[in-house]
Write a protein that holds these residues in place. Structure first.
Motif, PDB file in Angstrom:
ATOM      1  N   GLY A   1      -0.254  10.546  -7.480  1.00 31.27           N
ATOM      2  CA  GLY A   1      -1.050  11.097  -6.354  1.00 31.27           C
ATOM      3  C   GLY A   1      -2.023  10.013  -5.825  1.00 31.27           C
ATOM      4  O   GLY A   1      -2.735  10.431  -4.943  1.00 31.27           O
ATOM      5  N   GLN A   2      -2.107   9.030  -6.419  1.00 32.06           N
ATOM      6  CA  GLN A   2      -3.271   8.195  -6.212  1.00 32.06           C
ATOM      7  C   GLN A   2      -2.869   7.321  -4.927  1.00 32.06           C
ATOM      8  O   GLN A   2      -1.843   6.855  -5.059  1.00 32.06           O
ATOM      9  N   GLU A   3      -3.985   6.896  -4.116  1.00 24.22           N
ATOM     10  CA  GLU A   3      -3.357   5.993  -2.865  1.00 24.22           C
ATOM     11  C   GLU A   3      -4.048   4.659  -3.477  1.00 24.22           C
ATOM     12  O   GLU A   3      -5.380   4.400  -3.594  1.00 24.22           O
TER      13      GLU A   3
ATOM     14  N   SER B   1      -3.308   3.594 -13.360  1.00 19.84           N
ATOM     15  CA  SER B   1      -2.860   4.285 -11.940  1.00 19.84           C
ATOM     16  C   SER B   1      -2.318   5.846 -12.335  1.00 19.84           C
ATOM     17  O   SER B   1      -1.526   5.798 -13.465  1.00 19.84           O
TER      18      SER B   1
ATOM     19  N   GLU C   1       3.794   8.163  -6.293  1.00 22.49           N
ATOM     20  CA  GLU C   1       4.296   9.449  -6.364  1.00 22.49           C
ATOM     21  C   GLU C   1       4.460   9.588  -7.935  1.00 22.49           C
ATOM     22  O   GLU C   1       4.590  11.010  -8.174  1.00 22.49           O
TER      23      GLU C   1
ATOM     24  N   ARG D   1       1.188   5.616  -1.767  1.00 22.20           N
ATOM     25  CA  ARG D   1       0.873   6.685  -2.621  1.00 22.20           C
ATOM     26  C   ARG D   1       1.774   6.736  -3.945  1.00 22.20           C
ATOM     27  O   ARG D   1       2.994   6.539  -3.916  1.00 22.20           O
TER      28      ARG D   1
ATOM     29  N   GLU E   1       0.885  -1.185  -0.013  1.00 20.73           N
ATOM     30  CA  GLU E   1       0.097  -0.116  -0.150  1.00 20.73           C
ATOM     31  C   GLU E   1       0.790   1.185   0.044  1.00 20.73           C
ATOM     32  O   GLU E   1       1.954   1.201   0.575  1.00 20.73           O
TER      33      GLU E   1
END
Length: 227
Positions: free
Chosen positions: A174-176, A171, A118, A116, A114
């Protein structure tokens, strides 16, 4: 046939595969019209195309601090290597785990741990055999740099192979994402490279079979324990 037996052979298919199955089915219909034996060959190829784009449900381990394989396949390389410069992971070698996917493996890619996203960087290149070491630098690739919740970073790189001609990544920076979440797909044979954070010990060996989202490849706490 029972539901459990049916689920063994019939898997969900990723939407990316629908048009390929439709094309293969249309060609098969024409082949049956021309000559039945060719039609049966076409049917076999249609089933293979469906099977290639399968997207089975995976049971992602919940133990804290572990990384899972991003792809089905086998571990083809396990060695220190300098990460691709575009990922910004530094110029020092990190432990790289390479998972080679044959055309018979499921090709949906999942995030090892898991964090973020970058950055996501696509790099055009060649289409050498993905099992070769130089494929990491020479082949078409798409890399993700991921920031873990504790601030450490790792990289995962989709690499096109001899047959692969399309890398997909849905993806964005900035997406988590959570461990085992789907982030991309590579069509028709390829490889995934994982660059572990500094000091993290791998829990796999060369030749070991990987299951995306399920097989544990490393314990992120191992670096802390050693320190």
């Amino acid at each position: 046939m029972s539901v459990s037996m049916l689920s063994t052979f019939v898997k969900p298919m990723h939407p990316e595969g629908r048009r390929f199955v439709a094309i293969a089915a249309a060609i098969t219909a024409v082949l049956f019209f021309l000559w039945a034996p060719l039609g049966w060959i076409g049917l076999g190829l249609t089933i293979w195309v469906y099977y290639f784009f399968r997207d089975p449900v995976r049971v992602v381990p919940t133990r804290p601090g572990i990384m899972v394989s991003p792809a089905d396949g086998i571990v083809s390389l396990l060695e220190p290597a300098i990460p691709p410069a575009e990922l910004g992971l530094g110029e020092d070698p990190l432990l790289r785990i390479s998972v080679f996917m044959s055309v018979f493996n499921c090709h949906v890619n999942r995030l090892p741990a898991e964090g973020r996203i970058e950055k996501v960087v696509y790099t055009p290149g060649k289409f050498l055999n993905a099992s070769l070491d130089k494929a990491s630098a020479d082949n078409e690739r798409n890399g993700l740099a991921v920031v873990l919740p504790d601030g450490r970073r790792y990289g995962v790189v989709q690499i096109a192979g001899l047959v692969a001609r399309r890398i997909l990544c849905w993806s964005e920076a900035g997406q988590e994402l959570g461990r085992g979440d789907r982030f991309g797909l590579i069509r028709f044979g390829s490889r995934l490279d994982i660059y572990l954070p500094e000091g993290v010990t791998p829990l796999v060996r060369i030749g070991q079979t990987m299951v995306a989202g399920e097989t544990v490849i490393a314990d992120l706490a191992s670096a802390t324990k050693e320190d």
